[in-house]
Enzyme design. Structure first.
Site, short mmCIF file in Angstrom:
data_model
loop_
_atom_site.label_atom_id
_atom_site.label_comp_id
_atom_site.label_asym_id
_atom_site.label_seq_id
_atom_site.Cartn_x
_atom_site.Cartn_y
_atom_site.Cartn_z
N LYS A 9 0.81 -1.22 0.00
CA LYS A 9 0.00 0.00 0.00
C LYS A 9 0.85 1.28 0.00
O LYS A 9 2.06 1.22 0.23
CB LYS A 9 -0.93 -0.03 1.22
CG LYS A 9 -2.00 -1.13 1.16
CD LYS A 9 -2.91 -1.05 2.40
CE LYS A 9 -4.06 -2.01 2.33
NZ LYS A 9 -4.93 -1.90 3.54
N TYR A 49 -12.48 -1.68 -3.13
CA TYR A 49 -12.93 -1.72 -1.73
C TYR A 49 -14.46 -1.54 -1.62
O TYR A 49 -14.95 -1.13 -0.56
CB TYR A 49 -12.19 -0.68 -0.89
CG TYR A 49 -10.84 -1.17 -0.37
CD1 TYR A 49 -10.75 -2.31 0.42
CD2 TYR A 49 -9.67 -0.47 -0.63
CE1 TYR A 49 -9.54 -2.76 0.92
CE2 TYR A 49 -8.44 -0.91 -0.14
CZ TYR A 49 -8.39 -2.06 0.64
OH TYR A 49 -7.18 -2.49 1.14
N PHE A 57 -15.08 4.86 7.26
CA PHE A 57 -13.72 5.17 6.81
C PHE A 57 -13.54 5.00 5.30
O PHE A 57 -12.42 5.12 4.80
CB PHE A 57 -12.70 4.32 7.57
CG PHE A 57 -12.92 2.83 7.45
CD1 PHE A 57 -12.49 2.13 6.33
CD2 PHE A 57 -13.57 2.11 8.46
CE1 PHE A 57 -12.70 0.76 6.21
CE2 PHE A 57 -13.76 0.74 8.35
CZ PHE A 57 -13.33 0.07 7.22
N ARG A 85 -1.97 -13.92 5.13
CA ARG A 85 -2.62 -13.13 6.19
C ARG A 85 -1.87 -13.27 7.51
O ARG A 85 -1.82 -12.33 8.31
CB ARG A 85 -4.09 -13.50 6.29
CG ARG A 85 -4.88 -12.98 5.07
CD ARG A 85 -6.36 -13.15 5.18
NE ARG A 85 -6.99 -12.30 6.16
CZ ARG A 85 -7.45 -11.06 5.93
NH1 ARG A 85 -7.30 -10.51 4.74
NH2 ARG A 85 -8.04 -10.37 6.87
N ARG A 102 2.68 -5.92 9.47
CA ARG A 102 1.98 -4.76 10.04
C ARG A 102 2.59 -4.33 11.37
O ARG A 102 2.66 -3.14 11.67
CB ARG A 102 0.49 -5.05 10.14
CG ARG A 102 -0.20 -4.92 8.75
CD ARG A 102 -1.54 -5.55 8.73
NE ARG A 102 -2.31 -5.20 7.53
CZ ARG A 102 -3.44 -5.80 7.16
NH1 ARG A 102 -3.93 -6.78 7.91
NH2 ARG A 102 -4.07 -5.44 6.08
N ASN A 112 -1.89 0.66 6.80
CA ASN A 112 -1.37 -0.60 7.37
C ASN A 112 -0.57 -1.44 6.37
O ASN A 112 -0.49 -2.65 6.51
CB ASN A 112 -2.50 -1.38 8.04
CG ASN A 112 -3.59 -1.78 7.06
OD1 ASN A 112 -3.51 -1.47 5.88
ND2 ASN A 112 -4.58 -2.49 7.55
N HIS A 115 -2.33 -5.26 1.81
CA HIS A 115 -3.63 -5.92 1.67
C HIS A 115 -3.38 -7.35 1.26
O HIS A 115 -2.46 -7.62 0.48
CB HIS A 115 -4.48 -5.25 0.58
CG HIS A 115 -5.60 -6.14 0.10
ND1 HIS A 115 -6.78 -6.26 0.77
CD2 HIS A 115 -5.66 -7.01 -0.94
CE1 HIS A 115 -7.53 -7.16 0.14
NE2 HIS A 115 -6.88 -7.63 -0.91
N GLU A 126 -9.96 -10.67 -7.13
CA GLU A 126 -8.97 -9.60 -7.02
C GLU A 126 -7.83 -9.79 -8.01
O GLU A 126 -7.34 -8.82 -8.59
CB GLU A 126 -8.47 -9.50 -5.57
CG GLU A 126 -9.56 -9.00 -4.64
CD GLU A 126 -9.21 -9.07 -3.16
OE1 GLU A 126 -10.09 -8.73 -2.34
OE2 GLU A 126 -8.08 -9.45 -2.81
P1 GTP Z 1 -7.22 -5.71 3.73
O1 GTP Z 1 -6.27 -6.84 3.49
O2 GTP Z 1 -6.67 -4.36 3.27
O3 GTP Z 1 -8.62 -5.98 3.21
O4 GTP Z 1 -7.27 -5.60 5.32
P2 GTP Z 1 -8.11 -6.46 6.33
O5 GTP Z 1 -8.84 -7.57 5.63
O6 GTP Z 1 -7.16 -6.83 7.43
O7 GTP Z 1 -9.12 -5.39 6.88
P3 GTP Z 1 -10.60 -4.97 6.35
O8 GTP Z 1 -10.93 -5.71 5.11
O9 GTP Z 1 -11.50 -5.04 7.52
O10 GTP Z 1 -10.37 -3.43 6.02
C1 GTP Z 1 -9.84 -3.06 4.76
C2 GTP Z 1 -8.90 -1.90 4.96
O11 GTP Z 1 -9.62 -0.75 5.37
C3 GTP Z 1 -7.85 -2.09 6.06
O12 GTP Z 1 -6.73 -2.81 5.65
C4 GTP Z 1 -7.49 -0.66 6.38
O13 GTP Z 1 -6.56 -0.12 5.44
C5 GTP Z 1 -8.83 0.05 6.22
N1 GTP Z 1 -9.49 0.21 7.51
C6 GTP Z 1 -10.09 -0.76 8.25
N2 GTP Z 1 -10.59 -0.25 9.40
C7 GTP Z 1 -10.28 1.08 9.36
C8 GTP Z 1 -10.54 2.17 10.24
O14 GTP Z 1 -11.12 2.02 11.31
N3 GTP Z 1 -10.08 3.40 9.85
C9 GTP Z 1 -9.42 3.60 8.66
N4 GTP Z 1 -9.00 4.82 8.31
N5 GTP Z 1 -9.18 2.60 7.80
C10 GTP Z 1 -9.59 1.36 8.15
MG MG Z 2 -10.09 -7.27 3.93
#
Ligand code: GTP
Ligand code: MG
Length: 138
Positions: A9, A49, A57, A85, A102, A112, A115, A126
């Site tokens: 990212k 997304y 967010f 993961r 992370r 973070n 992805h 994807e």
């Molecule tokens: P991905 O691999 O990026 O999909 O991450 P994930 O599966 O661990 O998390 P999720 O799918 O729940 O969220 C997708 C992405 O949204 C996260 O990786 C973060 O970059 C962002 N995100 C999630 N929660 C928050 C939040 O509370 N605030 C903000 N700003 N971004 C968030």
């Molecule tokens: Mg995710």
């Protein structure tokens, strides 16, 4: 053998951490079978997304994802989805285990660093979103 989709990212590409992150994947037994550095458009970030479109967010997430180029990759290995993961660590770096990407590199729950696909169906979707068949070398 399984394939998963990964994004390095903007916070990570900006800080020149691409190589260090790829090394973590490789050390975990994942092989990079496709890779490119691209600048996402806002429409592409919103589509990618889309599952989060009603989350508070979402706007911030999409703006962040277009703030710098990203590196999109296909990773291959035994149990690649789960393994990736595990190497990434928890979404929020504050909760991420020692040694994970992370934990070492992420700046916040939003910024973070990586992805990774969360299931076989999303991995296939994807990968197809970013790569054509001709770019996927076995
Ligand atoms: P991905 O691999 O990026 O999909 O991450 P994930 O599966 O661990 O998390 P999720 O799918 O729940 O969220 C997708 C992405 O949204 C996260 O990786 C973060 O970059 C962002 N995100 C999630 N929660 C928050 C939040 O509370 N605030 C903000 N700003 N971004 C968030
Ligand atoms: Mg995710």
């Amino acid at each position: 053998i399984q394939r998963t989709f990964s994004i390095i990212k903007p916070d990570a590409t900006k800080r020149n951490l691409t190589g260090k992150i790829v090394a973590k994947f490789e050390e975990a037994g994942l092989r990079v079978v496709a890779s490119k550095r691209i600048q996402l458009t806002l429409a592409q970030a919103q589509a990618f997304y889309g599952v989060h479109k009603d989350r508070p967010f979402f706007g911030e997430l999409c703006e962040y994802m277009i703030s710098e180029p990203v590196v999109v990759q296909v990773l291959e290995g035994e149990n690649a989805i789960a393994k990736n993961r595990e190497v990434m660590g928890a979404t929020n770096p504050a909760d991420a285990a020692e040694g994970t990407i992370r934990k070492e590199f992420a700046l916040s729950v939003g910024e973070n660093s990586v992805h990774g696909s969360d299931a076989p169906e999303t991995a296939a979707e994807e990968i197809a979103f970013f790569f054509s068949g001709i770019e996927l070398v076995g």
